[in-house]
Write a protein that holds these residues in place. Structure first.
Motif, PDB file in Angstrom:
ATOM      1  N   GLU A  92      38.725  45.371  45.447  1.00 10.13           N
ATOM      2  CA  GLU A  92      37.861  44.699  44.482  1.00 10.13           C
ATOM      3  C   GLU A  92      38.357  44.919  43.060  1.00 10.13           C
ATOM      4  N   GLY A  93      38.874  46.121  42.796  1.00 14.44           N
ATOM      5  CA  GLY A  93      39.425  46.381  41.475  1.00 14.44           C
ATOM      6  C   GLY A  93      40.643  45.532  41.182  1.00 14.44           C
ATOM      7  N   SER A  94      41.486  45.303  42.179  1.00  8.54           N
ATOM      8  CA  SER A  94      42.654  44.440  41.995  1.00  8.54           C
ATOM      9  C   SER A  94      42.239  43.009  41.687  1.00  8.54           C
ATOM     10  N   ILE A  95      41.234  42.515  42.405  1.00 11.01           N
ATOM     11  CA  ILE A  95      40.738  41.163  42.154  1.00 11.01           C
ATOM     12  C   ILE A  95      40.133  41.073  40.755  1.00 11.01           C
ATOM     13  N   GLU A  96      39.368  42.091  40.370  1.00 10.53           N
ATOM     14  CA  GLU A  96      38.743  42.096  39.047  1.00 10.53           C
ATOM     15  C   GLU A  96      39.799  42.131  37.948  1.00 10.53           C
ATOM     16  N   ALA A  97      40.821  42.978  38.110  1.00  9.60           N
ATOM     17  CA  ALA A  97      41.878  43.063  37.110  1.00  9.60           C
ATOM     18  C   ALA A  97      42.649  41.757  37.004  1.00  9.60           C
ATOM     19  N   CYS A  98      42.982  41.170  38.143  1.00  5.12           N
ATOM     20  CA  CYS A  98      43.733  39.917  38.149  1.00  5.12           C
ATOM     21  C   CYS A  98      42.949  38.793  37.478  1.00  5.12           C
ATOM     22  N   SER A  99      41.676  38.642  37.853  1.00  5.91           N
ATOM     23  CA  SER A  99      40.867  37.565  37.276  1.00  5.91           C
ATOM     24  C   SER A  99      40.606  37.788  35.795  1.00  5.91           C
ATOM     25  N   THR A 100      40.496  39.040  35.355  1.00  6.15           N
ATOM     26  CA  THR A 100      40.257  39.318  33.945  1.00  6.15           C
ATOM     27  C   THR A 100      41.490  39.020  33.107  1.00  6.15           C
ATOM     28  N   ILE A 101      42.656  39.368  33.637  1.00  2.00           N
ATOM     29  CA  ILE A 101      43.899  39.129  32.894  1.00  2.00           C
ATOM     30  C   ILE A 101      44.123  37.644  32.652  1.00  2.00           C
ATOM     31  N   VAL A 102      43.820  36.823  33.642  1.00  5.29           N
ATOM     32  CA  VAL A 102      44.079  35.385  33.518  1.00  5.29           C
ATOM     33  C   VAL A 102      42.845  34.625  33.042  1.00  5.29           C
ATOM     34  N   MET A 103      41.804  35.329  32.640  1.00  6.11           N
ATOM     35  CA  MET A 103      40.582  34.650  32.204  1.00  6.11           C
ATOM     36  C   MET A 103      40.825  33.654  31.074  1.00  6.11           C
ATOM     37  N   PRO A 104      41.676  33.954  30.080  1.00  5.28           N
ATOM     38  CA  PRO A 104      41.905  32.947  29.023  1.00  5.28           C
ATOM     39  C   PRO A 104      42.391  31.610  29.550  1.00  5.28           C
ATOM     40  N   LEU A 105      43.167  31.620  30.646  1.00  2.16           N
ATOM     41  CA  LEU A 105      43.647  30.355  31.197  1.00  2.16           C
ATOM     42  C   LEU A 105      42.516  29.511  31.762  1.00  2.16           C
ATOM     43  N   THR A 106      41.488  30.179  32.278  1.00  4.35           N
ATOM     44  CA  THR A 106      40.368  29.437  32.865  1.00  4.35           C
ATOM     45  C   THR A 106      39.513  28.758  31.804  1.00  4.35           C
ATOM     46  N   LEU A 107      39.701  29.114  30.531  1.00  2.00           N
ATOM     47  CA  LEU A 107      38.918  28.507  29.464  1.00  2.00           C
ATOM     48  C   LEU A 107      39.548  27.239  28.922  1.00  2.00           C
TER      49      LEU A 107
END
Length: 417
Positions: A92-107
């Motif tokens: 879950e931590g890996s998923i959270e880290a991955c999604s947080t790092i690429v969050m700017p792209l989702t915007l």
């Protein structure tokens, strides 16, 4: 271009386990076959020839030199009693880290939703590697990528599907509330602040409890599916799990940073019934989470990174501040939400009873208006705190690894078995 590259990587990760699964049996047969010292022709050596080689026999009988004294190994053979829970937390931590790092792209407008969907599923890859590493080197389950993949997909689909009835339930609650409140708003405009306070309070409380249920139920789905697909390996045979693992210690700088990010992103305490207590449960959970976080970051440094001597003073301070802030923000936010709900119910009930008894519309309007404004302020502040408590969580995801040290130490004396 990026979507094509990600799709290619996903296909490679899906096909690779099949290839490895086909190669592992052949490798096992080769390793357990005839000893290497036997002649390849299959013919027995004559007694004279065997007797004429005393030097070779003596060399064979000579014991191997002892290992030089040194620091303990990185923990490649250390088995954790809670390896299953730790593997899930690191996933879950890996998923959270991955999604947080690429969050700017989702915007990004237009393509943000597509990028977010692709990234959300691509983030399962580092999660699978985290589970595979922990189980291979620290666990006892015969697990190899596809089992945790099925369990993670089931967990994700369950959580996604759970959002539908959650949203439907909140909408239904709002409709029922509106059917009751709208007539009152028409005949008594002073009731509008009270109605808003009730809507914010009930919506916020429903969100808090549904979020807790979604988290616990999702964990239960993963654990059930994963345990169904895997079996425990006897302690004497756990070394075979480490031999076939894709990633082996010592971790290179890339996987080292990934281990620290996964540890920070998956920091959580074991579930307790006390976590469900309104207001108090948030503080109790925060204290338990801080203790679990500190323990896990130490185990990550000792067993995963092989850094037994490390100063955790700065790491502990960051954990105390950020995890404590999230816990108290959640507790105060819940208190304000329940306070807004109490003002809504008690205030409106008291005002209605007073109106029935005294028929004083002006006093009724004044009480309802004052109660409503106070309730809106309380419920609104509580809702903001509930949403803002995610900020410390995003901060410790990167702060704790940075304070620990993303880059490996300049001089490492760890010995790997």
């Amino acid at each position: 271009m990026a979507a094509t590259r990600v799709a290619g990587l996903v296909r490679q990760w899906l096909l690779a386990p099949l290839v490895v699964a086909a190669l592992v049996p052949a490798r096992a047969v080769a390793e357990t076959g005839a000893p290497a010292s036997e002649p390849s022709s299959g013919m027995a050596s004559p007694p004279a020839a065997a007797a004429s080689q005393p030097a070779a026999a003596a060399a064979t009988a000579t014991p191997a030199p002892a290992r030089p004294a040194g620091p303990p190994a990185t923990g490649s053979t250390v088995r954790w009693p809670d390896a299953d829970d730790t593997a899930e937390a690191l996933a879950e931590g890996s998923i959270e880290a991955c999604s947080t790092i690429v969050m700017p792209l989702t915007l990004i407008p237009g393509v943000g939703e597509v990028v977010g969907t692709v990234v959300e599923w691509a983030c399962l890859v580092p999660a699978l590697l985290a589970i595979d590493y922990v189980q291979a080197h620290h666990g006892r389950r015969d697990s190899f990528l596809w089992q945790p993949a099925v369990a993670l997909v089931a967990q994700k689909l369950f959580r996604d599907l759970l959002e539908v009835p959650t949203i439907a339930g909140i909408v239904a609650l709002a409709l029922v509330y509106g059917a009751v409140a709208v007539p009152a708003l028409i005949f008594y405009p002073a009731f509008i602040p009270v109605g808003v306070a009730g809507l914010i309070s009930l919506g916020g409380i429903a969100y808090v409890f549904m979020h807790k249920f979604k988290e616990h139920a999702g964990d239960w789905v993963f654990e059930s599916v994963y345990r169904l697909l895997t079996s425990e390996v006897a302690p004497p045979k756990t070394g075979q799990l480490a031999e076939r693992a894709w990633i082996k210690p010592p971790l290179n700088p890339f996987f080292r940073a990934g281990a620290l990010l996964a540890t920070a992103g998956g920091a959580k305490a074991h579930h307790r019934w006390s976590f469900w207590i309104p207001v108090v449960g948030a503080v109790v959970k925060s204290d338990a989470q801080r203790a679990a976080f500190k323990e896990q970051i130490r185990r990550t440094g000792r067993d995963l990174l092989g850094e037994s001597e490390h100063d955790y003073h700065g790491v502990d301070t960051a954990i105390d501040i950020l995890v404590g802030a999230r816990g108290w923000m959640g507790a105060i936010g819940q208190a304000l939400l329940f306070g807004g709900a109490a003002l809504f119910f008690v205030g409106t009930t008291t005002a209605a009873v007073d109106l029935t008894a005294n028929r004083d519309m002006q006093r009724y309007a004044a009480v309802v208006l004052a109660t409503g404004i106070t309730g809106v302020a309380a419920a609104g502040g509580g809702a903001l705190l509930i949403l803002a408590r995610e900020i410390p969580e995003k901060l410790w995801l990167f702060t704790v690894p940075l304070v620990y040290g993303i880059c490996p130490p300049a001089e490492s004396t760890a010995v790997v078995e």
